[in-house]
Motif scaffolding. Structure first.
Motif, PDB file in Angstrom:
ATOM      1  N   UNK A 232       1.088  -1.107   0.289  1.00  0.00           N
ATOM      2  CA  UNK A 232      -0.147  -0.589   0.211  1.00  0.00           C
ATOM      3  C   UNK A 232       0.957   0.786   0.204  1.00  0.00           C
ATOM      4  N   UNK A 233       1.882   1.550   0.412  1.00  0.00           N
ATOM      5  CA  UNK A 233       2.947   2.472   0.688  1.00  0.00           C
ATOM      6  C   UNK A 233       3.195   2.497  -0.469  1.00  0.00           C
ATOM      7  N   UNK A 234       4.077   1.508  -1.002  1.00  0.00           N
ATOM      8  CA  UNK A 234       4.556   1.574  -2.631  1.00  0.00           C
ATOM      9  C   UNK A 234       3.410   2.053  -3.686  1.00  0.00           C
ATOM     10  N   UNK A 235       1.923   1.832  -3.107  1.00  0.00           N
ATOM     11  CA  UNK A 235       1.227   2.261  -4.600  1.00  0.00           C
ATOM     12  C   UNK A 235       1.330   3.764  -3.807  1.00  0.00           C
ATOM     13  N   UNK A 236       0.842   4.166  -2.769  1.00  0.00           N
ATOM     14  CA  UNK A 236       0.627   5.249  -2.924  1.00  0.00           C
ATOM     15  C   UNK A 236       1.757   6.013  -3.282  1.00  0.00           C
ATOM     16  N   UNK A 237       2.894   6.047  -3.275  1.00  0.00           N
ATOM     17  CA  UNK A 237       4.106   6.661  -3.406  1.00  0.00           C
ATOM     18  C   UNK A 237       3.891   6.994  -4.948  1.00  0.00           C
ATOM     19  N   UNK A 238       4.296   5.756  -5.600  1.00  0.00           N
ATOM     20  CA  UNK A 238       4.192   5.760  -6.819  1.00  0.00           C
ATOM     21  C   UNK A 238       3.132   6.733  -7.449  1.00  0.00           C
ATOM     22  N   UNK A 239       2.119   6.863  -6.961  1.00  0.00           N
ATOM     23  CA  UNK A 239       1.295   7.940  -7.077  1.00  0.00           C
ATOM     24  C   UNK A 239       0.631   9.004  -7.016  1.00  0.00           C
TER      25      UNK A 239
END
Length: 628
Positions: free
Chosen positions: A154-161
């Motif tokens: 979830x963190x990585x996806x949020x950071x990517x967005x």
């Protein structure tokens, strides 16, 4: 009842049965079987009563299954004792016990208990319980690992967005930068009229239709533009502030629905204009919006320091509180806590050697310390002064005679200013929390504005006789229309300490100085009379140090000069928050010759005719500077 009698016989055998070993063994086996049946029956009944709980709460399910299985194992171990082995050779009952235990454990998740039928359970097979616990721990570890993996994902996806959004914003910013670069290069190479003050290339062969020559000239243009920054390190050390100023100026032309800008590039939100037909006009207007920024940037690139070009003699060793030029800017008046106003001629100081000391041509003595002086820009020799006794005086600077005296302030008067548009009107501000407006032909004030805080400075608007601004110790700036003094025309809030100076940089903007170490530029079009106008501040200038003293403020042609408690002079341009040029006074006591780090620049004044700055410090040294 018969069961109780039977049990009584088991526990109290007759003398005959007591002597028969076989009877004793049979009796013990029967008793053990009875206990086993009762234990299994109790466990099954308990599990049936807790069936609903088993189905909804896996934790409870596991707990009670473990309890029932433990009971089964206990009974089985009892039956496995050496005394009962001869009587239980067939071990048919073991299959029953194992079957019941298997049923009790069938609901357990991942139960790996070894069930063995019709054979004796060996010691190695009973070592299954630790494996069962490890399996449960492994399941819990897998569950925890899955939760941690979900959090990381979830963190990585949020950071990517978030980075995608930033990349999109940066891409749009780069688009605008490319547009401005192309427009500047086009105007530069073609020699057309442009808002950018860059000399066009004198190359008649470069025409707009020749793509090859256009491309080749662009690199030359970039090189020439870069060469104008002789101090690349100075440019890069201030790149963040210059960047913020650029985007602030660039955003002014775009409509609100097309852009939303903040002071940081990564936070700036730019949107493309969809209509391609409007693109040329949009670019042209965006370039026009950069006129002020470009002017300041060119001044920043061109000037980097002050060069001393003269010195005015003053042996008092006291603070110089006020400087003012006469109408023709041939003379300058200087007043301070020495209780004297001195008039210096500038022409001899400028034309002579910078090491020569020029002395005053006229001196006027006052009974109290001088806090402010202001020359009448229309009447040649009229000079006004304010002092620590609260008196406002009008002098004839040509002869040194006192013309008139105005006594209404009850405490120290900090400031006096003569209206540039009406030479008969002047105003003063005092520690008695009042602003008074005077007419040169009347002995009493014509208007009094009472406030709740000390008044530190007053200033008339250059084009208007009726608009008067003043700064206060309540950290605010007030503007009043003298025709309607019941409420302020505007109130500007943004400083964190007393406002010591206010100056009109043009008809629609004022610059203020405060002891919070900052200067602020205010757009009067954004000011409001209904509330405090904190959003009217368009730029804050920082770099100098000012926490407790009056250090002077002067404006001319977009330049803003002020002193500093570091004994330095600072110069800003109205479009840039960083200083363009600075100069440090020698920290030497003029009387003793010893170093004195307590000195500060106390007053500054521009000479508009030659773009020269006069500055004085707290030990009475007065210098003339030119920016280079």
């Amino acid at each position: 009842m018969w069961k109780l009698l039977h049990l009584n016989q088991l526990f109290h055998p007759t003398s005959t049965s007591a002597t028969n070993p076989l009877a004793v063994a049979v009796t013990a086996a029967s008793f053990a079987l009875l206990l086993l049946a009762l234990s299994v029956l109790s466990a099954l009944l308990y599990c049936l009563r807790r069936r609903k709980t088993f189905s909804t709460d896996p934790t409870v399910n596991l707990f009670h299954c473990d309890a029932a299985a433990a009971a089964c194992r206990k009974a089985r171990n009892t039956m496995d004792s050496p005394e009962l082995q001869p009587l239980l050779a067939g071990k048919a009952w073991m299959a029953v016990v194992d079957d019941e235990e298997q049923q009790l454990c069938s609901t357990r998740r991942g139960c790996n208990f070894p069930f063995v039928y019709n054979r004796k359970i060996t010691e190695s097979e009973l070592v299954c319980e630790p494996e069962e616990e490890n399996s449960e721990n492994d399941d819990a570890g897998v569950s925890d690992n899955e939760a941690e993996t979900d959090i990381l994902q979830h963190f990585l996806i949020s950071l990517r967005e978030e980075k995608k959004k930033q990349a999109a914003k940066l891409e749009e910013v780069l688009t605008f930068l490319n547009e401005d670069i192309k427009e500047v290069e086009r105007s530069y190479s073609l020699g057309t009229d442009s808002v950018f003050p860059l000399a066009p290339m004198k190359n008649p062969e470069v025409k707009g239709n020749d793509a090859h020559s256009q491309d080749s000239s662009n690199s030359d243009i970039s090189i020439m533009i870069r060469r104008s920054f002789v101090d690349e390190e100075r440019l890069m050390s201030n790149i963040n502030e210059l960047e913020s100023s650029y985007f602030a100026a660039r955003s002014q032309v775009l409509p609100k629905e097309a852009s939303s800008v903040s002071s940081n590039v990564m936070e700036s939100e730019w949107r493309h204009v969809e209509n391609v037909d409007k693109e040329p006009r949009r670019i042209q207007s965006s370039v026009a919006s950069l006129e002020s920024f470009c002017e300041g940037l060119c001044k920043f690139a061109r000037y980097s320091k002050f060069e001393e070009c003269g010195r005015l003699g003053n042996s008092s060793g006291n603070i110089m509180c006020g400087l003012s030029f006469d109408r023709d800017e041939d003379y300058i008046a200087a007043g301070g806590i020495s209780r004297k106003i001195k008039i210096f001629e500038l022409s001899s100081a400028i034309s002579g050697d910078s090491d020569d000391i020029q002395y005053p041509v006229v001196e006027m003595s006052n009974e109290s310390k001088i806090s402010s002086v202001c020359w009448n820009t229309c009447i040649q020799n009229h000079l006004a002064s304010a002092d620590y006794d609260g008196e406002i005086k009008m002098w004839d600077a040509g002869t040194g005679q006192l013309l008139s005296q105005y006594i209404e302030h009850e405490e120290r008067a900090w400031s006096v200013h003569i209206s540039p548009s009406d030479p008969k009107m002047f105003a003063s501000g005092s520690d008695d929390c009042s602003v008074k407006v005077w007419n040169i032909n009347e002995r009493n004030s014509v208007e009094t504005i009472s406030m709740d805080a000390n008044i530190c400075c007053v200033q008339f608007s250059p084009p208007s006789t009726n608009l008067l601004f003043f700064g206060s110790s309540d950290h605010k700036v007030y503007g009043y229309d003298l025709r309607h003094t019941r409420i302020p025309w505007c109130s500007l809030a943004g400083h964190r300490k007393s406002v010591s100076y206010v100056k009109f940089i043009d008809a629609g903007a004022v610059v203020t100085a405060s002891t919070d170490n900052s200067l602020k530029l205010w757009d009067l079009k954004k000011a409001s009379s209904s509330a405090l106008s904190s959003d009217a501040c368009v730029l804050t200038f920082k770099g100098h140090r000012n926490e407790k003293n009056f250090v002077g403020l002067s404006v001319s042609g977009g330049y803003i000069a002020c002193g500093s408690e570091s004994n330095e002079v600072y110069c800003y341009h109205k479009s840039l928050p960083v200083p363009i040029a600075t100069h440090e006074f020698e920290p030497i006591d003029p009387i003793s010759g010893d170093p004195d780090n307590r000195q500060f620049v106390s007053s500054v004044c521009w000479r508009k005719k030659s773009n020269m700055l006069v500055a004085a410090n707290s030990v009475g040294i007065i210098k003339l500077f030119q920016m280079v």
